[in-house]
Design a protein around this motif. Structure first.
Motif, mmCIF file in Angstrom:
data_model
loop_
_atom_site.group_PDB
_atom_site.id
_atom_site.type_symbol
_atom_site.label_atom_id
_atom_site.label_comp_id
_atom_site.label_asym_id
_atom_site.label_seq_id
_atom_site.Cartn_x
_atom_site.Cartn_y
_atom_site.Cartn_z
ATOM 1 N N GLY A 190 17.919 33.429 62.535
ATOM 2 C CA GLY A 190 19.157 33.467 61.770
ATOM 3 C C GLY A 190 20.237 34.317 62.419
ATOM 4 O O GLY A 190 19.959 35.194 63.244
ATOM 5 N N TYR A 191 21.432 34.031 62.026
ATOM 6 C CA TYR A 191 22.589 34.726 62.597
ATOM 7 C C TYR A 191 23.762 34.600 61.645
ATOM 8 O O TYR A 191 23.703 33.877 60.649
ATOM 9 C CB TYR A 191 22.947 34.144 63.975
ATOM 10 N N ARG A 192 24.812 35.343 61.955
ATOM 11 C CA ARG A 192 26.020 35.321 61.132
ATOM 12 C C ARG A 192 27.201 35.016 62.026
ATOM 13 O O ARG A 192 27.291 35.525 63.146
ATOM 14 C CB ARG A 192 26.181 36.693 60.467
ATOM 15 N N LEU A 193 28.098 34.171 61.517
ATOM 16 C CA LEU A 193 29.307 33.797 62.247
ATOM 17 C C LEU A 193 30.486 34.273 61.406
ATOM 18 O O LEU A 193 30.659 33.808 60.272
ATOM 19 C CB LEU A 193 29.323 32.282 62.427
ATOM 20 N N ILE A 194 31.260 35.199 61.961
ATOM 21 C CA ILE A 194 32.310 35.864 61.176
ATOM 22 C C ILE A 194 33.677 35.644 61.801
ATOM 23 O O ILE A 194 33.846 35.784 63.016
ATOM 24 C CB ILE A 194 32.057 37.388 61.118
ATOM 25 N N ASN A 195 34.648 35.366 60.955
ATOM 26 C CA ASN A 195 36.040 35.357 61.393
ATOM 27 C C ASN A 195 36.806 36.383 60.559
ATOM 28 O O ASN A 195 36.764 36.347 59.328
ATOM 29 C CB ASN A 195 36.665 33.965 61.193
ATOM 30 N N ASN A 196 37.477 37.288 61.239
ATOM 31 C CA ASN A 196 38.362 38.220 60.553
ATOM 32 C C ASN A 196 39.781 37.673 60.640
ATOM 33 O O ASN A 196 40.260 37.374 61.738
ATOM 34 C CB ASN A 196 38.304 39.607 61.209
ATOM 35 N N CYS A 197 40.434 37.542 59.508
ATOM 36 C CA CYS A 197 41.796 37.011 59.480
ATOM 37 C C CYS A 197 42.733 38.047 58.878
ATOM 38 O O CYS A 197 42.648 38.345 57.685
ATOM 39 C CB CYS A 197 41.837 35.710 58.681
ATOM 40 N N GLY A 198 43.588 38.599 59.744
ATOM 41 C CA GLY A 198 44.638 39.486 59.254
ATOM 42 C C GLY A 198 44.215 40.934 59.080
ATOM 43 O O GLY A 198 43.073 41.324 59.321
ATOM 44 N N ALA A 199 45.184 41.727 58.663
ATOM 45 C CA ALA A 199 45.047 43.186 58.654
ATOM 46 C C ALA A 199 43.926 43.684 57.742
ATOM 47 O O ALA A 199 43.110 44.516 58.163
ATOM 48 C CB ALA A 199 46.375 43.810 58.233
ATOM 49 N N ASP A 200 43.854 43.195 56.530
ATOM 50 C CA ASP A 200 42.826 43.712 55.614
ATOM 51 C C ASP A 200 41.417 43.416 56.119
ATOM 52 O O ASP A 200 40.472 44.150 55.803
ATOM 53 C CB ASP A 200 42.992 43.109 54.204
ATOM 54 N N GLY A 237 40.675 43.483 59.245
ATOM 55 C CA GLY A 237 40.492 44.255 60.475
ATOM 56 C C GLY A 237 40.653 43.444 61.743
ATOM 57 O O GLY A 237 40.138 43.822 62.795
ATOM 58 N N GLN A 238 41.372 42.331 61.675
ATOM 59 C CA GLN A 238 41.592 41.544 62.903
ATOM 60 C C GLN A 238 42.427 42.368 63.878
ATOM 61 O O GLN A 238 43.518 42.843 63.530
ATOM 62 C CB GLN A 238 42.310 40.218 62.595
ATOM 63 N N THR A 239 41.890 42.554 65.085
ATOM 64 C CA THR A 239 42.597 43.362 66.092
ATOM 65 C C THR A 239 43.113 42.514 67.239
ATOM 66 O O THR A 239 44.046 42.923 67.927
ATOM 67 C CB THR A 239 41.687 44.472 66.651
ATOM 68 N N VAL A 240 42.487 41.372 67.481
ATOM 69 C CA VAL A 240 42.939 40.489 68.559
ATOM 70 C C VAL A 240 43.454 39.209 67.906
ATOM 71 O O VAL A 240 42.687 38.493 67.242
ATOM 72 C CB VAL A 240 41.811 40.169 69.561
ATOM 73 N N PHE A 241 44.750 38.936 68.124
ATOM 74 C CA PHE A 241 45.367 37.799 67.426
ATOM 75 C C PHE A 241 45.313 36.520 68.249
ATOM 76 O O PHE A 241 46.326 35.888 68.541
ATOM 77 C CB PHE A 241 46.765 38.191 66.922
ATOM 78 N N HIS A 242 44.110 36.196 68.635
ATOM 79 C CA HIS A 242 43.703 34.891 69.162
ATOM 80 C C HIS A 242 42.449 34.608 68.352
ATOM 81 O O HIS A 242 41.435 35.309 68.510
ATOM 82 C CB HIS A 242 43.428 34.977 70.667
ATOM 83 N N MET A 243 42.530 33.641 67.459
ATOM 84 C CA MET A 243 41.437 33.403 66.515
ATOM 85 C C MET A 243 40.078 33.387 67.221
ATOM 86 O O MET A 243 39.920 32.737 68.263
ATOM 87 C CB MET A 243 41.653 32.066 65.806
ATOM 88 N N HIS A 244 39.142 34.102 66.643
ATOM 89 C CA HIS A 244 37.816 34.197 67.256
ATOM 90 C C HIS A 244 36.757 34.357 66.188
ATOM 91 O O HIS A 244 37.032 34.774 65.060
ATOM 92 C CB HIS A 244 37.760 35.377 68.241
ATOM 93 N N PHE A 245 35.531 34.059 66.587
ATOM 94 C CA PHE A 245 34.380 34.158 65.692
ATOM 95 C C PHE A 245 33.346 35.065 66.335
ATOM 96 O O PHE A 245 33.055 34.939 67.521
ATOM 97 C CB PHE A 245 33.795 32.760 65.429
ATOM 98 N N ILE A 265 45.376 30.013 69.172
ATOM 99 C CA ILE A 265 45.666 29.929 67.738
ATOM 100 C C ILE A 265 45.540 31.370 67.253
ATOM 101 O O ILE A 265 44.497 32.000 67.447
ATOM 102 C CB ILE A 265 44.652 29.012 67.015
ATOM 103 N N ALA A 266 46.599 31.923 66.705
ATOM 104 C CA ALA A 266 46.616 33.364 66.449
ATOM 105 C C ALA A 266 45.563 33.806 65.430
ATOM 106 O O ALA A 266 44.891 34.827 65.625
ATOM 107 C CB ALA A 266 48.013 33.795 66.005
ATOM 108 N N SER A 267 45.445 33.060 64.355
ATOM 109 C CA SER A 267 44.463 33.448 63.343
ATOM 110 C C SER A 267 44.096 32.230 62.518
ATOM 111 O O SER A 267 44.707 31.153 62.664
ATOM 112 C CB SER A 267 45.021 34.543 62.425
ATOM 113 N N ALA A 268 43.142 32.400 61.619
ATOM 114 C CA ALA A 268 42.739 31.289 60.745
ATOM 115 C C ALA A 268 43.923 30.810 59.906
ATOM 116 O O ALA A 268 43.962 29.650 59.501
ATOM 117 C CB ALA A 268 41.574 31.717 59.859
ATOM 118 N N ASN A 269 44.891 31.674 59.677
ATOM 119 C CA ASN A 269 46.099 31.261 58.943
ATOM 120 C C ASN A 269 46.925 30.232 59.708
ATOM 121 O O ASN A 269 47.800 29.597 59.136
ATOM 122 C CB ASN A 269 46.999 32.469 58.663
#
Ligand code: AMP
Ligand code: ZN
Length: 114
Positions: A81-91, A93-101, A47-51
């Motif tokens: 505690g921890y943080r779970l982050i998804n970067n979606c798209g250019a703004d 900073g998503q660099t790998v277009f296989h959705m990841h956390f 899945i390329a991104s959250a979009n």
């Protein structure tokens, strides 16, 4: 996907330090960690991104969160505690277009991101 670096990790075409795997997700240490625990969690489905999430494939999100919970337990950061982050798209900073956390922890994290 032929040219996707994360699909290549799933298919064992390139190596990664795998910390968790089940039928639907795989997780491995980030090659360039920014925290003592920095694990990338991905769906095995490309899945390329959250979009690109849909009503038909978004069940994967619960698998990702449950994997994160198990990895947090295993790496000793669940209670602190921890943080779970998804970067979606250019703004973002998503660099790998296989959705990841990004699962980040093991240190007191800063307030939010921006
Ligand atoms: P993002 O900016 O959200 O697209 O993050 C991509 C992340 O994947 C970065 O933190 C990279 O360090 C990480 N990464 C890229 N290639 C690899 C790899 N071969 N093994 C592990 N992590 C990787
Ligand atoms: Zn992929």
């Amino acid at each position: 996907m032929d040219n996707c670096i994360f699909c290549k990790i799933i298919n064992r075409q390139i190596p990664a330090a795998v910390v968790y795997e089940d039928d639907r997700v795989i997780a491995f240490n980030d090659i360039n960690p920014v925290a003592p625990v920095h694990v990338i969690i991905i769906p095995k489905e490309h899945i390329a991104s959250a979009n690109d999430l849909t009503a038909g494939n978004s069940d994967i999100l619960s698998d990702v969160f449950l994997a994160a919970q198990k990895i947090a337990e295993k790496t000793g950061i669940a209670a602190k505690g921890y943080r779970l982050i998804n970067n979606c798209g250019a703004d973002a900073g998503q660099t790998v277009f296989h959705m990841h956390f990004h699962l980040l922890g093991g240190v007191v994290l800063g307030p939010k991101i921006i």
